[in-house]
Design a protein around this motif. Structure first.
Motif, PDB file in Angstrom:
ATOM      1  N   GLY A  92       0.752  -1.082  -0.039  1.00 30.93           N
ATOM      2  CA  GLY A  92      -0.238  -0.046  -0.042  1.00 30.93           C
ATOM      3  C   GLY A  92       0.967   1.331   0.217  1.00 30.93           C
ATOM      4  O   GLY A  92       0.174   2.119  -0.154  1.00 30.93           O
ATOM      5  N   GLY A  93       2.202   1.128   0.254  1.00 34.17           N
ATOM      6  CA  GLY A  93       3.011   2.480   0.338  1.00 34.17           C
ATOM      7  C   GLY A  93       3.308   2.532   1.513  1.00 34.17           C
ATOM      8  O   GLY A  93       3.554   1.939   2.688  1.00 34.17           O
ATOM      9  N   PRO A  94       4.373   3.721   1.862  1.00 35.47           N
ATOM     10  CA  PRO A  94       4.975   4.068   2.916  1.00 35.47           C
ATOM     11  C   PRO A  94       4.207   4.158   4.170  1.00 35.47           C
ATOM     12  O   PRO A  94       2.866   4.648   4.193  1.00 35.47           O
ATOM     13  N   TRP A  95       4.677   3.805   5.502  1.00 32.26           N
ATOM     14  CA  TRP A  95       4.123   3.902   6.687  1.00 32.26           C
ATOM     15  C   TRP A  95       4.908   5.171   7.535  1.00 32.26           C
ATOM     16  O   TRP A  95       5.855   5.441   7.455  1.00 32.26           O
ATOM     17  N   LEU A  96       4.032   5.786   8.359  1.00 36.38           N
ATOM     18  CA  LEU A  96       4.421   6.770   9.491  1.00 36.38           C
ATOM     19  C   LEU A  96       4.095   6.183  10.599  1.00 36.38           C
ATOM     20  O   LEU A  96       3.005   5.875  10.842  1.00 36.38           O
ATOM     21  N   VAL A  97       5.193   6.045  11.529  1.00 36.73           N
ATOM     22  CA  VAL A  97       5.030   5.361  12.901  1.00 36.73           C
ATOM     23  C   VAL A  97       5.071   6.835  13.958  1.00 36.73           C
ATOM     24  O   VAL A  97       6.251   7.109  13.941  1.00 36.73           O
ATOM     25  N   LEU A  98       4.267   7.246  14.486  1.00 31.35           N
ATOM     26  CA  LEU A  98       4.202   8.325  15.347  1.00 31.35           C
ATOM     27  C   LEU A  98       4.562   7.691  17.078  1.00 31.35           C
ATOM     28  O   LEU A  98       3.590   7.047  17.515  1.00 31.35           O
ATOM     29  N   ALA A  99       5.530   8.008  17.706  1.00 32.56           N
ATOM     30  CA  ALA A  99       5.808   7.363  18.892  1.00 32.56           C
ATOM     31  C   ALA A  99       5.810   8.646  19.813  1.00 32.56           C
ATOM     32  O   ALA A  99       6.550   9.498  19.578  1.00 32.56           O
ATOM     33  N   PRO A 100       5.049   8.336  21.110  1.00 29.80           N
ATOM     34  CA  PRO A 100       5.279   9.409  22.069  1.00 29.80           C
ATOM     35  C   PRO A 100       6.897   9.788  22.561  1.00 29.80           C
ATOM     36  O   PRO A 100       7.058  10.875  22.758  1.00 29.80           O
ATOM     37  N   HIS A 101       7.541   8.833  22.645  1.00 27.00           N
ATOM     38  CA  HIS A 101       8.538   8.878  23.140  1.00 27.00           C
ATOM     39  C   HIS A 101       9.614   7.740  22.578  1.00 27.00           C
ATOM     40  O   HIS A 101       9.168   6.785  21.920  1.00 27.00           O
ATOM     41  N   PRO A 102      11.059   8.188  22.392  1.00 31.85           N
ATOM     42  CA  PRO A 102      11.988   7.076  22.000  1.00 31.85           C
ATOM     43  C   PRO A 102      11.971   5.898  22.614  1.00 31.85           C
ATOM     44  O   PRO A 102      12.153   5.986  23.919  1.00 31.85           O
ATOM     45  N   ALA A 111       9.365  -3.227   6.845  1.00 30.10           N
ATOM     46  CA  ALA A 111      10.460  -2.981   6.104  1.00 30.10           C
ATOM     47  C   ALA A 111      11.086  -4.197   5.161  1.00 30.10           C
ATOM     48  O   ALA A 111      11.387  -3.803   4.024  1.00 30.10           O
ATOM     49  N   ALA A 112      11.127  -5.343   5.736  1.00 31.96           N
ATOM     50  CA  ALA A 112      11.537  -6.575   5.138  1.00 31.96           C
ATOM     51  C   ALA A 112      10.800  -6.702   3.858  1.00 31.96           C
ATOM     52  O   ALA A 112      11.266  -7.276   2.956  1.00 31.96           O
ATOM     53  N   ALA A 113       9.633  -6.444   3.816  1.00 25.51           N
ATOM     54  CA  ALA A 113       8.493  -6.695   2.757  1.00 25.51           C
ATOM     55  C   ALA A 113       8.598  -5.610   1.612  1.00 25.51           C
ATOM     56  O   ALA A 113       7.913  -5.668   0.617  1.00 25.51           O
ATOM     57  N   GLY A 114       9.594  -4.544   1.891  1.00 22.83           N
ATOM     58  CA  GLY A 114       9.760  -3.593   0.943  1.00 22.83           C
ATOM     59  C   GLY A 114       9.015  -2.287   1.252  1.00 22.83           C
ATOM     60  O   GLY A 114       9.170  -1.348   0.292  1.00 22.83           O
ATOM     61  N   SER A 115       8.284  -2.041   2.401  1.00 21.94           N
ATOM     62  CA  SER A 115       7.570  -0.927   2.567  1.00 21.94           C
ATOM     63  C   SER A 115       8.638  -0.065   3.171  1.00 21.94           C
ATOM     64  O   SER A 115       9.123  -0.250   4.361  1.00 21.94           O
ATOM     65  N   PRO A 116       8.609   1.355   2.711  1.00 15.24           N
ATOM     66  CA  PRO A 116       9.402   2.383   3.676  1.00 15.24           C
ATOM     67  C   PRO A 116       8.834   2.657   4.971  1.00 15.24           C
ATOM     68  O   PRO A 116       7.415   3.118   5.052  1.00 15.24           O
ATOM     69  N   ILE A 117       9.368   2.592   5.968  1.00 14.80           N
ATOM     70  CA  ILE A 117       8.849   2.947   7.388  1.00 14.80           C
ATOM     71  C   ILE A 117       9.471   4.138   8.113  1.00 14.80           C
ATOM     72  O   ILE A 117      10.547   4.297   8.221  1.00 14.80           O
ATOM     73  N   HIS A 118       8.736   5.193   8.197  1.00 16.42           N
ATOM     74  CA  HIS A 118       9.141   6.467   8.642  1.00 16.42           C
ATOM     75  C   HIS A 118       8.754   6.575  10.082  1.00 16.42           C
ATOM     76  O   HIS A 118       7.660   5.952  10.336  1.00 16.42           O
ATOM     77  N   THR A 119       9.562   7.163  10.805  1.00 13.19           N
ATOM     78  CA  THR A 119       9.160   7.275  12.118  1.00 13.19           C
ATOM     79  C   THR A 119       9.268   8.728  12.765  1.00 13.19           C
ATOM     80  O   THR A 119       9.995   9.632  12.161  1.00 13.19           O
ATOM     81  N   ALA A 120       8.368   9.287  13.454  1.00 14.54           N
ATOM     82  CA  ALA A 120       8.250  10.622  14.125  1.00 14.54           C
ATOM     83  C   ALA A 120       8.443  10.415  15.769  1.00 14.54           C
ATOM     84  O   ALA A 120       7.494   9.561  16.145  1.00 14.54           O
ATOM     85  N   PHE A 121       8.940  11.225  16.481  1.00 15.91           N
ATOM     86  CA  PHE A 121       8.811  11.200  17.933  1.00 15.91           C
ATOM     87  C   PHE A 121       8.100  12.481  18.459  1.00 15.91           C
ATOM     88  O   PHE A 121       8.693  13.634  18.097  1.00 15.91           O
ATOM     89  N   LEU A 122       7.316  12.384  19.239  1.00  6.88           N
ATOM     90  CA  LEU A 122       6.454  13.441  19.673  1.00  6.88           C
ATOM     91  C   LEU A 122       7.319  14.322  20.718  1.00  6.88           C
ATOM     92  O   LEU A 122       7.602  15.413  20.500  1.00  6.88           O
ATOM     93  N   THR A 123       7.930  13.348  21.803  1.00  4.89           N
ATOM     94  CA  THR A 123       8.951  14.255  22.597  1.00  4.89           C
ATOM     95  C   THR A 123      10.196  13.667  22.488  1.00  4.89           C
ATOM     96  O   THR A 123      10.444  12.686  21.919  1.00  4.89           O
ATOM     97  N   VAL A 181      -0.083   5.097  15.459  1.00  2.00           N
ATOM     98  CA  VAL A 181       0.422   5.736  16.548  1.00  2.00           C
ATOM     99  C   VAL A 181      -0.204   5.147  17.793  1.00  2.00           C
ATOM    100  O   VAL A 181      -1.004   4.048  17.674  1.00  2.00           O
ATOM    101  N   THR A 182       0.375   5.414  19.066  1.00  2.00           N
ATOM    102  CA  THR A 182      -0.442   4.732  20.368  1.00  2.00           C
ATOM    103  C   THR A 182      -1.953   4.966  20.347  1.00  2.00           C
ATOM    104  O   THR A 182      -2.554   5.930  19.886  1.00  2.00           O
ATOM    105  N   TRP A 183      -2.503   3.996  21.025  1.00  2.00           N
ATOM    106  CA  TRP A 183      -3.899   3.917  21.443  1.00  2.00           C
ATOM    107  C   TRP A 183      -4.409   5.449  22.195  1.00  2.00           C
ATOM    108  O   TRP A 183      -3.547   5.787  23.110  1.00  2.00           O
ATOM    109  N   SER A 184      -5.502   5.921  21.829  1.00  3.10           N
ATOM    110  CA  SER A 184      -5.958   7.201  22.369  1.00  3.10           C
ATOM    111  C   SER A 184      -6.267   6.932  23.960  1.00  3.10           C
ATOM    112  O   SER A 184      -6.183   7.825  24.564  1.00  3.10           O
ATOM    113  N   GLY A 185      -6.241   5.582  24.249  1.00  3.37           N
ATOM    114  CA  GLY A 185      -6.752   5.141  25.893  1.00  3.37           C
ATOM    115  C   GLY A 185      -5.553   4.902  26.455  1.00  3.37           C
ATOM    116  O   GLY A 185      -5.933   4.467  27.956  1.00  3.37           O
ATOM    117  N   GLU A 186      -4.445   4.978  26.135  1.00  2.00           N
ATOM    118  CA  GLU A 186      -3.363   4.727  26.819  1.00  2.00           C
ATOM    119  C   GLU A 186      -3.160   5.578  28.242  1.00  2.00           C
ATOM    120  O   GLU A 186      -3.460   6.766  28.239  1.00  2.00           O
TER     121      GLU A 186
END
Length: 249
Positions: free
Chosen positions: A27-37, A52-64, A141-146
């Motif tokens: 389906g294309g690249p993913w973005l994973v948003l993480a609250p902390h490293p 990633a091993a299946a060929g999808s680019p995985i981008h990451t963003a850290f909130l804090t 992203v992390t679950w909204s009820g965390e």
């Protein structure tokens, strides 16, 4: 010792709809948003490595920057902790096969801003531009009820970005697995399951990169955070479960 939330995981797995890895990667690249490293490795490290091993680019963003994990530790300023944690995150993403460098949004640790705040609005614009520039087609992203304010804030930010960009939004769990009523709390949400056993070794290696969170590296803090051993067992699960957020796209 088993990972927290084993019963909830089993209940959710029984009603989950499979999402084949090849379909998720195609389906294309993913973005994973993480609250902390470290949240990216704990919550969906095997998913990232498998895609990633299946060929999808995985981008990451850290909130804090995670600088608040060891307050007042002798010789460890918040700036030093943030720098070390950023380097740990880069090492973890290398293990997971993620695209580097990651995007660091620079929110204060454990002091999230409200949706109407200028920083929130700027972060929505920045992340949305990042998604468009890199052709991101799915956001996790992390679950909204965390039970953590930064995890909740990350979920709100991701919702705003997914809506603006018109892309599907999924939520992964970290500390949510510790809630005794988790299965009931997500009863109304659709669940997708992905077989990610192949990514588990990389997930384990990525978690080990976050040495500041494993104990021993930083000492003497007012609150010496250390990941409980049970939380490390999250990487033992052969299937990743994602909660599908309705009407995000």
């Amino acid at each position: 010792m088993v990972a927290p939330g084993h019963r909830a995981w089993s209940r959710l797995l029984r009603r989950a709809r499979p999402l084949p890895v090849h379909e998720a990667a195609r389906g294309g690249p993913w973005l994973v948003l993480a609250p902390h490293p470290d949240d990216e490795s704990l919550g969906c490290g095997a998913l990232m490595a498998t895609l990633a091993a299946a060929g999808s680019p995985i981008h990451t963003a850290f909130l804090t920057d995670g600088a608040g994990s060891h307050p007042d530790a002798p010789g460890w300023s918040a700036r030093r902790i943030a720098g070390v944690r950023a380097r740990e995150a880069a090492a973890a993403l290398h293990q997971l096969g993620g695209v580097r460098p990651a995007l660091h949004l620079g929110w204060p640790d454990a002091a999230p801003v409200a949706p109407g705040d200028l920083l929130f609005r700027r972060s929505v614009a920045r992340l949305s531009a990042w998604c468009r520039r890199h052709g991101v087609t799915r956001l996790a992203v992390t679950w909204s009820g965390e039970p953590h304010c930064d995890h909740e804030a990350a979920a709100m930010l991701a919702q705003a970005v997914a809506t603006r960009c018109g892309i599907p939004l999924y939520q992964y769990l970290v500390w949510g697995w510790t809630l005794p009523d988790l299965a009931d709390r997500v009863r109304g949400m659709a669940v997708r399951s992905l077989v990610t056993a192949a990514g588990r070794p990389r997930q384990h290696r990525a978690i080990r990169c976050h040495r500041t969170q494993l104990g021993g590296r930083i000492a003497g803090a007012r609150e010496n955070f250390r990941l409980p051993r049970a939380m490390l067992r999250l990487a033992d699960r052969p299937i990743t479960l994602l909660l599908e957020v309705p009407n995000a796209s």
